[in-house]
Enzyme design. Structure first.
Site, PDB file in Angstrom:
ATOM      1  CD  GLU A 120      -3.237   0.520   2.064  1.00 52.34           C
ATOM      2  OE1 GLU A 120      -3.911  -0.503   1.839  1.00 52.34           O
ATOM      3  OE2 GLU A 120      -3.416   1.235   3.061  1.00 52.34           O
ATOM      4  CD  GLU A 145     -15.166  -8.852  -5.791  1.00 49.26           C
ATOM      5  OE1 GLU A 145     -15.428  -9.744  -4.964  1.00 49.26           O
ATOM      6  OE2 GLU A 145     -15.972  -7.949  -6.084  1.00 49.26           O
ATOM      7  CB  CYS A 197      -9.948  -4.085  14.190  1.00 50.40           C
ATOM      8  SG  CYS A 197      -9.966  -4.049  12.410  1.00 50.40           S
ATOM      9  CD  GLU A 229      -2.777   0.910  -4.259  1.00 51.08           C
ATOM     10  OE1 GLU A 229      -2.715   0.240  -3.207  1.00 51.08           O
ATOM     11  OE2 GLU A 229      -3.800   0.978  -4.966  1.00 51.08           O
ATOM     12  CE  LYS A 251     -11.023  -7.996   8.140  1.00 57.21           C
ATOM     13  NZ  LYS A 251     -10.263  -7.475   6.996  1.00 57.21           N
ATOM     14  CB  CYS A 296      -7.635  -3.395   5.514  1.00 56.35           C
ATOM     15  SG  CYS A 296      -7.309  -1.789   6.172  1.00 56.35           S
ATOM     16  CD  GLU A 307     -12.028  -8.923   3.540  1.00 55.39           C
ATOM     17  OE1 GLU A 307     -11.835  -9.402   4.672  1.00 55.39           O
ATOM     18  OE2 GLU A 307     -11.368  -7.971   3.094  1.00 55.39           O
ATOM     19  CB  SER A 315      -5.457   0.638  -1.212  1.00 51.83           C
ATOM     20  OG  SER A 315      -4.538  -0.415  -1.360  1.00 51.83           O
TER      21      SER A 315
END
Ligand code: HC0
Ligand code: SF4
Length: 573
Positions: free
Chosen positions: A278, A365, A502, A281, A357, A298, A360, A318
């Site tokens: 990241e 993807e 989190c 990037e 999550k 994230c 996710e 990102s």
């Protein structure tokens, strides 16, 4: 200040506070059910009724402000009877299957029944028999256990600004539900799980995936590895009665080892890897006129919120997968090769403080090999259940370390668990990469803390990088609106779906209102995160030897073609 008396006790209290708060300061406990400080102060459930001399009726103490001369009684016969009637009425149509309820022993309703010494329920309630909503990969709603406190509604609407659940009035069959009786799966729910965290009972809970983990562990053909998110280690102890903010990293690793995982890894290692990708990037986009700000990707609740509400910002995200997804991808490629294991035989379990999550991990993807990068996600709470089920004496476990060859993460990896942590970790690395030298002063305190939106301008080489951090989706909305309106411009933005990041994720141990109304869980758990950061020998991602080796032997450079194939993704509108 004002002078009041509660149960005959003379008190001097701050003006403007409620009777409930004043009583609490005087160590007088008034029972509550719907009340949750700052989130739900609506006086709806009538559990906190008190008698005020001269007032016509009993008053809800959670919304009644103190005033000079108030004479308050919290235990008069009228008060006691009113509370019992209220509670018995709630209990009369509650689905009282406590023995098999996930919230048994951590249920505010069950506790009230005990505290008020309810021995009999004098009312015959019509039992509600509504279908479960368990279509979401993350959240289960059981309307039969709902006590209509509306905490979830307020959380979803006022804090997260998602507003997918609301109160539907149908006489005695009032329910909390989604519009047109849809499932949470069919509405723009972000799966953040914040509604679960505030539910006093078992009406909202995570989709329990522990059986999938047990079956994998029992399958001799599989190499079952587990990784744990940064925030799990600072909250898991609460499930075993340890004080809020206790770090249990070593005991957690030991418990996972006892449960029979072939390897116990740390998601923090992958957080270090994320920073390399990241950070690179970000620098590339700044140098090459790419889309700015770069926004972190994230937090899956945030991604889903972005997809539903701000698709125009998807190009800003990102392209990095979230750390645990990166780790899954690394385990099924680099690690599989290194260890000579068929990736199809590797089963990756992520222990996360997060319910989103789960969703996710199912996203198409996120598959570097044709297999899902991560096979199952369980929350901190589910891990605690597995530990209990296995009969492990958690508090007396000897500390263990994470396993080689992916074992050691840095302080930068661990701070991901608190809001501002991804930003700080990135700044630690990017500043040194650009300067080509190492700095002593690595604590970016401007981006720490629970404030909803934080900003900082950081000198990196001869650039001034403008950074912003938002936690909680309501704050994310504010920040994005200000960027959209041209009122603010940034190079790098961190967004976490949950208030506090989190550490306060929707999969973390649930503390009752009596605790979380007065103790800031976010701050206490974050403190433990920063303690762990300071305790680690290496605190910058680019200095992590495990990561260096991964680049030397496998990925080449950060941002390489191979890194892109395995570690990056794209969320399209
Ligand atoms: Fe987080 Fe994560 S820090 S999202 O907040 O980035 O859930 O703890 O595991 O993946 O590392 C959650 C926590 C993670 C990921 C990491 C990130
Ligand atoms: Fe709202 Fe989050 Fe609950 Fe979904 S998971 S209903 S977005 S609070």
């Amino acid at each position: 200040t004002v002078n009041i008396t509660i149960d005959g006790k003379k008190l001097q209290v701050e003006q403007g506070i409620t009777i409930l708060e004043a009583a609490r300061q005087a160590n007088i406990k008034i029972p509550t059910l719907c009340f949750l400080k700052d989130i739900n102060e609506i006086g709806a459930c009538r559990m906190c009724l008190v008698e005020i001399k001269g007032a016509r009726a009993l008053q809800a103490s959670c919304v009644y402000p103190v005033a000079e001369g108030l004479e308050i009684y919290t235990q008069s016969p009228d008060v006691r009877e009113a509370r019992k009637v209220t509670l018995e009425l709630i209990l009369s149509n509650h689905d009282k299957k406590c023995l098999t309820c996930v919230r048994s022993k951590n249920c505010e309703l069950q506790n009230l029944a005990e505290e008020l010494n309810i021995k009999d329920i004098r009312f015959e309630g019509a039992s509600i028999d509504l279908p479960l909503d368990d279509f979401s990969p993350s959240i289960v709603r059981d309307p039969n256990k709902c006590v209509l406190c509306k905490r979830c509604v307020s959380m979803c609407k006022n804090i997260q600004t998602v507003s997918v659940i609301s109160a539907a009035e149908r006489g005695f069959k009032s329910t909390i539900s989604c519009a047109f009786d849809r499932s949470l799966e069919e509405v723009p729910c972000t799966m953040c799980g914040q509604c679960i965290s505030v539910c006093p009972v078992g009406a909202l809970r995570e989709k329990d995936d522990t059986d999938k983990v047990w079956s994998a562990l029992a399958d001799k053909e599989l190499h079952v590895v587990v990784q744990t998110a940064p925030a799990v280690r600072v909250a898991l102890g609460e499930e075993f009665g340890l004080p809020i903010g206790t770090r249990v990293t070593g005991k957690m690793a030991a418990a996972l080892n006892h449960l029979g995982f072939a390897k116990v890894f740390d998601t923090d290692t992958a957080a270090d890897l994320t920073i390399m990708e990241e950070g690179t990037e970000l620098l590339n986009r700044i140098k090459n006129g790419g889309k700015l700000p770069v926004i972190t990707s994230c937090s899956p609740g945030w991604i889903k919120f972005c997809e539903h509400n701000y698709p125009e910002f998807l190009e800003n995200l990102s392209s990095c997968k979230s750390p645990h997804e990166m780790f899954g991808a690394v385990l099924k490629t680099y690690y599989a090769e290194k260890m000579g294991i068929d990736p199809k035989k590797i089963f990756v379990v992520s222990v996360m403080p997060c319910t989103a999550k789960k969703f996710e991990a199912q996203r198409p993807e996120l598959s570097a090999t044709g297999l899902p990068d991560v096979d199952v996600v369980i929350t901190t709470r589910e891990l605690a259940r597995m530990i209990k089920e296995a009969g492990i004496d958690f508090n007396n476990l000897e500390d263990m370390d994470f396993d080689d060859p992916m074992g050691n993460a840095t302080g930068a990896g661990v701070i991901f668990g608190a809001t501002g942590g991804v930003m700080e970790a990135a700044l630690r690395t990017v500043s040194e990469i650009v300067a080509g030298k190492s700095f002593e002063d690595i604590e970016y305190t401007a981006v720490r803390g629970i404030e909803g939106i934080k900003e900082a301008t950081v000198a990196i080489g001869d650039m001034k990088v403008k950074a912003a951090v938002a936690n909680g989706l309501g704050n994310a909305r504010k920040l994005l609106d200000s960027i959209k309106a041209g009122e603010a411009a940034y190079d790098f933005v961190e967004i976490m779906a949950c208030p506090g990041g989190c550490v306060n994720g929707g999969g973390q141990p649930i503390q009752p209102s009596s605790v979380r109304s007065w103790t800031d869980l976010r701050t206490e758990r974050a403190k433990a995160i920063y303690e762990e950061d300071v305790s680690l020998p290496i605190r910058k991602s680019h200095e992590n030897p495990v990561i260096k080796e991964m680049y030397d032997k496998y990925f080449g450079e950060p941002g390489s073609h191979k890194a892109h194939e395995i570690l990056h993704t794209h969320y399209a509108a």
